[in-house]
Design a protein around this motif. Structure first.
Motif, PDB file in Angstrom:
ATOM      1  N   ILE A  24     -19.266   4.567 -34.459  1.00 42.61           N
ATOM      2  CA  ILE A  24     -20.468   4.675 -35.300  1.00 42.61           C
ATOM      3  C   ILE A  24     -20.181   5.346 -36.637  1.00 42.61           C
ATOM      4  O   ILE A  24     -20.959   5.237 -37.569  1.00 42.61           O
ATOM      5  CB  ILE A  24     -21.639   5.396 -34.586  1.00 42.61           C
ATOM      6  N   VAL A  25     -19.045   6.043 -36.743  1.00 37.33           N
ATOM      7  CA  VAL A  25     -18.690   6.617 -38.042  1.00 37.33           C
ATOM      8  C   VAL A  25     -17.853   5.610 -38.833  1.00 37.33           C
ATOM      9  O   VAL A  25     -18.244   5.161 -39.907  1.00 37.33           O
ATOM     10  CB  VAL A  25     -17.934   7.956 -37.878  1.00 37.33           C
ATOM     11  N   ALA A  26     -16.698   5.242 -38.277  1.00 37.32           N
ATOM     12  CA  ALA A  26     -15.743   4.424 -39.035  1.00 37.32           C
ATOM     13  C   ALA A  26     -15.976   2.924 -38.866  1.00 37.32           C
ATOM     14  O   ALA A  26     -15.473   2.131 -39.651  1.00 37.32           O
ATOM     15  CB  ALA A  26     -14.329   4.770 -38.600  1.00 37.32           C
ATOM     16  N   GLY A  27     -16.718   2.560 -37.795  1.00 36.14           N
ATOM     17  CA  GLY A  27     -16.884   1.132 -37.519  1.00 36.14           C
ATOM     18  C   GLY A  27     -15.700   0.554 -36.767  1.00 36.14           C
ATOM     19  O   GLY A  27     -15.626  -0.647 -36.544  1.00 36.14           O
TER      20      GLY A  27
ATOM     21  N   LEU B   4     -21.461   4.293 -40.053  1.00 38.59           N
ATOM     22  CA  LEU B   4     -21.630   4.900 -41.377  1.00 38.59           C
ATOM     23  C   LEU B   4     -20.759   4.241 -42.434  1.00 38.59           C
ATOM     24  O   LEU B   4     -21.231   3.897 -43.515  1.00 38.59           O
ATOM     25  CB  LEU B   4     -21.281   6.396 -41.315  1.00 38.59           C
ATOM     26  N   PHE B   5     -19.468   4.042 -42.112  1.00 33.62           N
ATOM     27  CA  PHE B   5     -18.543   3.561 -43.142  1.00 33.62           C
ATOM     28  C   PHE B   5     -18.731   2.084 -43.458  1.00 33.62           C
ATOM     29  O   PHE B   5     -18.887   1.711 -44.626  1.00 33.62           O
ATOM     30  CB  PHE B   5     -17.096   3.834 -42.727  1.00 33.62           C
ATOM     31  N   THR B   6     -18.772   1.246 -42.430  1.00 28.47           N
ATOM     32  CA  THR B   6     -18.799  -0.198 -42.703  1.00 28.47           C
ATOM     33  C   THR B   6     -20.158  -0.674 -43.216  1.00 28.47           C
ATOM     34  O   THR B   6     -20.279  -1.796 -43.693  1.00 28.47           O
ATOM     35  CB  THR B   6     -18.382  -1.018 -41.457  1.00 28.47           C
ATOM     36  N   ASN B  15     -14.622   9.059 -44.806  1.00 28.73           N
ATOM     37  CA  ASN B  15     -14.287   8.348 -43.574  1.00 28.73           C
ATOM     38  C   ASN B  15     -12.902   8.754 -43.067  1.00 28.73           C
ATOM     39  O   ASN B  15     -12.695   8.942 -41.868  1.00 28.73           O
ATOM     40  CB  ASN B  15     -14.353   6.843 -43.824  1.00 28.73           C
ATOM     41  N   LEU B  16     -11.959   8.921 -44.005  1.00 29.05           N
ATOM     42  CA  LEU B  16     -10.612   9.355 -43.619  1.00 29.05           C
ATOM     43  C   LEU B  16     -10.648  10.756 -43.031  1.00 29.05           C
ATOM     44  O   LEU B  16      -9.982  11.059 -42.044  1.00 29.05           O
ATOM     45  CB  LEU B  16      -9.668   9.327 -44.829  1.00 29.05           C
TER      46      LEU B  16
END
Lengths: 171, 198
Positions: A24-27, B4-6, B15-16
């Motif tokens: 959910i953060v990075a996908g 969040l990122f995509t 994101n990193l």
């Protein structure tokens, strides 16, 4: 094994929750093999810049890109750090080689190296390893992850007896 | 909206940074479960204990259940979640090769990184083997590129295989996981009854 480690079901709950947070953060889910691949590509490129046109590595290196500027590589560093932190707090930083008692160390290290080479090729074909393909894909209902995992289980089951001596009485 | 990122809610740098934290959590959990040591992984190959599959099964059920809840409530835009494209034959062959490597070495890439972090020499050697293996793969890739990139069926969730919506995919995932759990338990009972490796 000793009880001081987490119950695997509890560990799995935390792992699954961390994995969901990653989605959910990075996908994307957590991975490991991609970092080995990128490190190899970048090292080879530093040695010989013509490598940027390699059939496989070109997509890491095109337009002068640094193969290491990537989410999985950063996450890989975290993986190393997290393992170190956990072991340090638990007093489990300890050098050595794991194997059955009496099994020659050089043989164990030979199989570790060769196994690493095979796994590298396996992860490139399968686009990931037990984390980035099996765990991530299964959590997102992917069919491919089960093709990959069942192939691992199948060969694992067939091959394991050949390596019995390496793990005799280890439990 | 998630992820969040995509979906563009956070920058690449943030994101990193979160990726680093997620990696730390991942490594911490793997070490706490005991899988920084090959002697805690290898017994699974012989059904002496089932700690590795127990953790995998628990993790898949947990993550898949969080995901389906989030999809149900509309928190996650599922098409923005990355799922590896399915290449049928390369995945099968990749799994076969991977399985051999795993039995030989006692490691997989993720556990080996954690193993190296706690000081295990066999994990470090495994990691060097992986770098060498990647190099050999790269320089030979042109000769089997058609195979490696063939039989591509795209983003292929289980519900596309058997029909139905994403909830069917979730239930199919649970069914496979539970079936595997029962199989592993049966194998362990056989092994226990025999008193030695199968």
């Amino acid at each position: 094994m000793k009880n001081k480690y987490w119950n695997p079901f509890v560990g799995g709950f935390f792992l699954g929750t961390a994995l969901f947070i990653s989605f959910i953060v990075a996908g994307q889910g957590m991975g490991a093999s991609g970092a080995f691949s990128r490190i190899t590509a970048e090292l080879t490129y530093l040695y010989d810049s013509a490598f940027s046109s390699n059939a496989y590595a070109s997509h890491y290196l095109h337009n002068g890109a640094n193969a290491l500027a990537n989410w999985t590589v950063v996450e890989f560093l975290g993986l190393f750090l997290g393992g170190y932190i956990s072991a340090a707090f638990a007093g489990r930083i300890k050098g050595g080689v794991d194997k059955a008692e009496g099994y020659p160390t050089y043989k164990r290290l030979f199989w570790a190296f060769l196994g690493g080479m095979l796994i590298a090729a396996g992860t490139r074909l399968a686009r990931g390893c037990t984390s980035g393909q099996a765990l991530d894909g299964a959590s997102t209902f992917s069919t491919g992850s089960w093709i990959f995992m069942l192939a691992i289980f199948g060969t694992g089951f067939l091959i394991a007896p050949l390596f019995k001596n390496q793990w005799k009485n280890v439990n | 909206m998630l992820p969040l990122f995509t979906t563009g809610a956070i920058t690449s740098n943030l994101n990193l940074f979160y990726g680093l934290l997620i990696g730390i959590a991942f490594g911490f959990i793997v070490e706490r479960a005991g899988f920084a040591r090959a002697i805690h992984i290898a017994p699974t190959f012989y059904f002496r204990n089932l700690r590795v599959p127990q953790m995998m099964i628990s993790a898949i059920i947990t993550s898949a259940t969080w995901m389906i809840i989030a999809v149900y409530f509309g928190w996650v835009d599922f098409p923005h979640v990355f799922i590896p494209t399915v290449f049928v034959w390369p995945y099968l062959v990749g799994g076969l090769i991977f399985g051999v490597g795993m039995i030989m070495s006692g490691w997989c890439p993720g556990t080996a990184i954690v193993g190296a972090a706690v000081g295990r020499l066999d994990a470090v050697v495994f990691g060097l083997g992986m770098l060498a293996g990647m190099f050999v793969y790269f320089i030979n890739f042109h000769s089997f590129i058609d195979f490696a990139n063939g039989s591509n069926i795209g983003r292929f969730t289980l519900n596309r295989l058997i029909g139905g919506n994403i909830y069917v995919g979730y239930l199919a995932t649970l069914a496979i996981v539970i079936g595997l759990g029962i199989f592993m338990n049966t194998m362990k009972s056989i092994r226990d009854k025999k008193g030695e490796d199968i």
